[in-house]
Design a protein around this motif. Sequence first.
Motif, PDB file in Angstrom:
ATOM      1  N   LYS A  17       5.637   1.018  -9.925  1.00 40.85           N
ATOM      2  CA  LYS A  17       4.651   0.623  -8.911  1.00 40.85           C
ATOM      3  C   LYS A  17       3.550   1.667  -8.961  1.00 40.85           C
ATOM      4  O   LYS A  17       3.831   2.873  -8.949  1.00 40.85           O
ATOM      5  CB  LYS A  17       5.279   0.579  -7.513  1.00 40.85           C
ATOM      6  CG  LYS A  17       4.310   0.154  -6.438  1.00 40.85           C
ATOM      7  CD  LYS A  17       4.952   0.136  -5.058  1.00 40.85           C
ATOM      8  CE  LYS A  17       3.908  -0.164  -3.999  1.00 40.85           C
ATOM      9  NZ  LYS A  17       4.417   0.136  -2.662  1.00 40.85           N
ATOM     10  N   GLU A  18       2.297   1.228  -9.039  1.00 40.08           N
ATOM     11  CA  GLU A  18       1.154   2.117  -9.239  1.00 40.08           C
ATOM     12  C   GLU A  18       1.244   3.417  -8.441  1.00 40.08           C
ATOM     13  O   GLU A  18       1.549   3.411  -7.249  1.00 40.08           O
ATOM     14  CB  GLU A  18      -0.139   1.401  -8.865  1.00 40.08           C
ATOM     15  CG  GLU A  18      -1.379   2.233  -9.099  1.00 40.08           C
ATOM     16  CD  GLU A  18      -2.643   1.498  -8.749  1.00 40.08           C
ATOM     17  OE1 GLU A  18      -3.359   1.073  -9.669  1.00 40.08           O
ATOM     18  OE2 GLU A  18      -2.904   1.340  -7.534  1.00 40.08           O
ATOM     19  N   ALA A  20      -0.693   6.609  -6.871  1.00 34.61           N
ATOM     20  CA  ALA A  20      -2.027   6.961  -6.401  1.00 34.61           C
ATOM     21  C   ALA A  20      -1.944   8.316  -5.697  1.00 34.61           C
ATOM     22  O   ALA A  20      -1.199   9.183  -6.132  1.00 34.61           O
ATOM     23  CB  ALA A  20      -2.564   5.868  -5.492  1.00 34.61           C
ATOM     24  N   HIS A  23      -0.915   9.901  -0.023  1.00 36.48           N
ATOM     25  CA  HIS A  23      -0.646   9.000   1.103  1.00 36.48           C
ATOM     26  C   HIS A  23      -0.397   7.566   0.637  1.00 36.48           C
ATOM     27  O   HIS A  23      -0.277   6.668   1.464  1.00 36.48           O
ATOM     28  CB  HIS A  23      -1.804   9.047   2.095  1.00 36.48           C
ATOM     29  CG  HIS A  23      -2.058  10.425   2.609  1.00 36.48           C
ATOM     30  ND1 HIS A  23      -1.172  11.095   3.427  1.00 36.48           N
ATOM     31  CD2 HIS A  23      -3.082  11.292   2.391  1.00 36.48           C
ATOM     32  CE1 HIS A  23      -1.645  12.299   3.688  1.00 36.48           C
ATOM     33  NE2 HIS A  23      -2.804  12.440   3.083  1.00 36.48           N
ATOM     34  N   GLN A  24      -0.339   7.377  -0.674  1.00 32.91           N
ATOM     35  CA  GLN A  24      -0.086   6.058  -1.252  1.00 32.91           C
ATOM     36  C   GLN A  24       0.938   6.187  -2.373  1.00 32.91           C
ATOM     37  O   GLN A  24       0.626   5.982  -3.532  1.00 32.91           O
ATOM     38  CB  GLN A  24      -1.374   5.462  -1.816  1.00 32.91           C
ATOM     39  CG  GLN A  24      -2.438   5.224  -0.777  1.00 32.91           C
ATOM     40  CD  GLN A  24      -3.746   4.813  -1.419  1.00 32.91           C
ATOM     41  OE1 GLN A  24      -4.188   5.409  -2.386  1.00 32.91           O
ATOM     42  NE2 GLN A  24      -4.364   3.801  -0.868  1.00 32.91           N
ATOM     43  N   GLY A  26       3.798   5.515  -5.070  1.00 35.62           N
ATOM     44  CA  GLY A  26       4.292   4.378  -5.836  1.00 35.62           C
ATOM     45  C   GLY A  26       5.738   4.672  -6.183  1.00 35.62           C
ATOM     46  O   GLY A  26       6.434   5.361  -5.432  1.00 35.62           O
ATOM     47  N   ARG A  38       4.042  10.100  -6.843  1.00 36.42           N
ATOM     48  CA  ARG A  38       2.580  10.065  -6.692  1.00 36.42           C
ATOM     49  C   ARG A  38       1.949  10.741  -7.895  1.00 36.42           C
ATOM     50  O   ARG A  38       2.593  11.475  -8.631  1.00 36.42           O
ATOM     51  CB  ARG A  38       2.132  10.739  -5.393  1.00 36.42           C
ATOM     52  CG  ARG A  38       2.285  12.244  -5.394  1.00 36.42           C
ATOM     53  CD  ARG A  38       1.561  12.855  -4.198  1.00 36.42           C
ATOM     54  NE  ARG A  38       1.689  14.288  -4.130  1.00 36.42           N
ATOM     55  CZ  ARG A  38       0.894  15.145  -4.771  1.00 36.42           C
ATOM     56  NH1 ARG A  38      -0.083  14.710  -5.542  1.00 36.42           N
ATOM     57  NH2 ARG A  38       1.070  16.444  -4.636  1.00 36.42           N
ATOM     58  N   LYS A  45      -5.278   7.098 -10.356  1.00 35.81           N
ATOM     59  CA  LYS A  45      -4.200   6.114 -10.269  1.00 35.81           C
ATOM     60  C   LYS A  45      -3.534   5.994 -11.629  1.00 35.81           C
ATOM     61  O   LYS A  45      -4.191   6.108 -12.661  1.00 35.81           O
ATOM     62  CB  LYS A  45      -4.747   4.766  -9.820  1.00 35.81           C
ATOM     63  CG  LYS A  45      -5.315   4.802  -8.415  1.00 35.81           C
ATOM     64  CD  LYS A  45      -5.843   3.462  -7.987  1.00 35.81           C
ATOM     65  CE  LYS A  45      -6.394   3.551  -6.569  1.00 35.81           C
ATOM     66  NZ  LYS A  45      -6.898   2.258  -6.109  1.00 35.81           N
TER      67      LYS A  45
END
Length: 70
Positions: A17-18, A20, A23-24, A26, A38, A45
Amino acid sequence: MLNGVSGMVGETAVVTKELAGPHQPGSVLARGEEWFARSMFPGTKIAPGTTVVVADVERGLLVCYPSDEA
């Protein structure tokens, strides 16, 4: 030789899962298991299917950068 999560530094994984920013998170497949991860570089990304290297572990989150291997 380090065991457990800290022993994963320097190992390769595949992005599922990508990845990034911090705070995002994957995910990656490493040691036959899914791990939250991350990108090591803020704003960069990393697409699914990319082979990455584990550079660090922060509170169970793998911090990764793309491998030079194709």
